[in-house]
Design an enzyme around this catalytic site. Structure first.
Site, mmCIF file in Angstrom:
data_model
loop_
_atom_site.group_PDB
_atom_site.id
_atom_site.type_symbol
_atom_site.label_atom_id
_atom_site.label_comp_id
_atom_site.label_asym_id
_atom_site.label_seq_id
_atom_site.Cartn_x
_atom_site.Cartn_y
_atom_site.Cartn_z
ATOM 1 N N ARG A 110 0.818 -1.221 0.000
ATOM 2 C CA ARG A 110 0.000 0.000 0.000
ATOM 3 C C ARG A 110 0.850 1.269 0.000
ATOM 4 O O ARG A 110 0.501 2.273 0.615
ATOM 5 C CB ARG A 110 -0.969 0.012 1.193
ATOM 6 C CG ARG A 110 -1.911 -1.181 1.240
ATOM 7 C CD ARG A 110 -2.886 -1.189 0.069
ATOM 8 N NE ARG A 110 -3.711 -2.393 0.104
ATOM 9 C CZ ARG A 110 -3.414 -3.541 -0.527
ATOM 10 N NH1 ARG A 110 -2.339 -3.615 -1.296
ATOM 11 N NH2 ARG A 110 -4.203 -4.579 -0.431
ATOM 12 N N SER A 114 -11.061 -0.077 3.426
ATOM 13 C CA SER A 114 -10.220 -0.609 4.503
ATOM 14 C C SER A 114 -9.529 0.538 5.240
ATOM 15 O O SER A 114 -8.821 1.336 4.632
ATOM 16 C CB SER A 114 -9.170 -1.562 3.939
ATOM 17 O OG SER A 114 -9.791 -2.713 3.411
ATOM 18 N N GLU A 129 -4.548 3.014 6.626
ATOM 19 C CA GLU A 129 -4.487 2.809 5.163
ATOM 20 C C GLU A 129 -5.211 3.958 4.469
ATOM 21 O O GLU A 129 -4.816 4.398 3.408
ATOM 22 C CB GLU A 129 -5.113 1.476 4.781
ATOM 23 C CG GLU A 129 -5.050 1.183 3.291
ATOM 24 C CD GLU A 129 -5.462 -0.237 2.938
ATOM 25 O OE1 GLU A 129 -6.049 -0.423 1.858
ATOM 26 O OE2 GLU A 129 -5.195 -1.162 3.721
#
Length: 301
Positions: free
Chosen positions: A174, A223, A293
């Protein structure tokens, strides 16, 4: 909020909006305004604007706003949003697609299916645009953007147009090392030959799994926390007793505890503070520090 005078901004062929509300453009439906919102007519318009813009003015790209908290005080400088001019998807050969930075994951995966290109199905499940996938190394269901990216074309904050190879982006989980203020205007993805009916079956499986496990019809941000090494973020959140936890109209989803929800009138401050409550509880319960995130941008009120 406007402090950058219109007269100091470069001329554009696209659309420049002062003090533009960002809440309607992000999934949480909360947050403040952009000092200026720029929707360029095409890549040349973006190049000229960034080249001639005062280098001190901050620039931020905005895709579908699915993985983002815009703080209630808004975003200073210029927010760049790529529209239809950047949403084309072109089949280059039997396994390769060139996709505009504003193209959605659903469009890219559908074009790949029609062309018999496998390996791209996972993009069907990520509610974002190509620019966001490239910057954040977006991924799901065992695959990531770095698995399919050949190269991308970006416009740097200076207005310079540059092609960056996969290896130039320093990909990790990520994360990429794409320069601050750089806007991804296109990306080239490479998959592998696969029958279209098998691709569709995989996309259907992914869609059904998401529908069953995620609160897709809510005001959410996807998320919230990265999966720590050796753990699933949702399981840590659940074990810390945070399922259904609330702060004002912000709530930890009872369906999937790694999703935060805006139940109605939550402010971005409520949502972010709830996330910090969750991080503190998980830290106390398991000793694991969860990393956000979701991008949090702008300033608090």
């Amino acid at each position: 909020m406007e402090v950058i005078a219109a007269a100091t901004l470069p001329q554009v062929r696209g659309k420049l909006t002062a003090d533009a509300p960002l809440a309607p453009l992000v999934w949480f439906k909360s947050g403040g305004t952009a000092e200026w919102l720029f929707e360029p007519a095409d890549a040349e318009d973006l190049v000229a604007f960034l080249r001639d813009l005062d280098p001190a003015v901050p620039v931020m790209g905005l895709g579908l706003g699915s993985n983002m908290i815009v703080r209630d005080g808004g975003v200073a400088g210029v927010v760049v949003r790529l529209g239809k001019a950047f949403a084309a998807v072109e089949v280059l050969d039997a396994v390769t697609l060139r996709c505009g930075g504003g193209a959605s994951g659903i469009l890219v995966s559908s074009k790949a299916r029609d062309a018999g290109i496998g390996g791209v199905e996972f993009l069907r499940s990520i509610p974002g645009t190509v620019g966001g996938f490239v910057r954040m190394n977006g991924g799901a269901y065992g695959r990531e953007t770095c698995d399919i990216l050949v190269e991308c074309e970006v416009v740097l904050r200076s207005g310079e147009r540059r092609v960056l190879a996969n290896a130039d982006l320093g990909y990790s989980y990520r994360h990429s090392s794409l320069p601050e203020g750089a806007i991804v205007v296109s990306a080239t993805f490479r998959g592998f030959p696969k029958p279209s009916d098998e691709i569709q079956a995989e996309m259907d499986r992914i869609a059904a799994a998401r529908e069953e496990s995620q609160p897709l019809r809510s005001k959410t941000g996807g998320s919230t926390f990265k999966n720590p090494e050796g753990h699933k973020a949702w399981a840590l959140v659940d074990a810390a007793g945070c399922r259904g936890l609330r702060r004002g109209d912000a709530q930890v989803s009872e369906k999937h505890c790694n999703f935060l929800l805006n139940l109605g009138n939550a402010t971005s401050a409520d949502i972010e503070a709830l996330g910090e409550d969750v991080r503190a509880r998980v830290q106390a319960q398991s000793g694991v520090t969860l990393e956000w995130e979701i991008q949090r941008v702008g300033v608090s009120k």
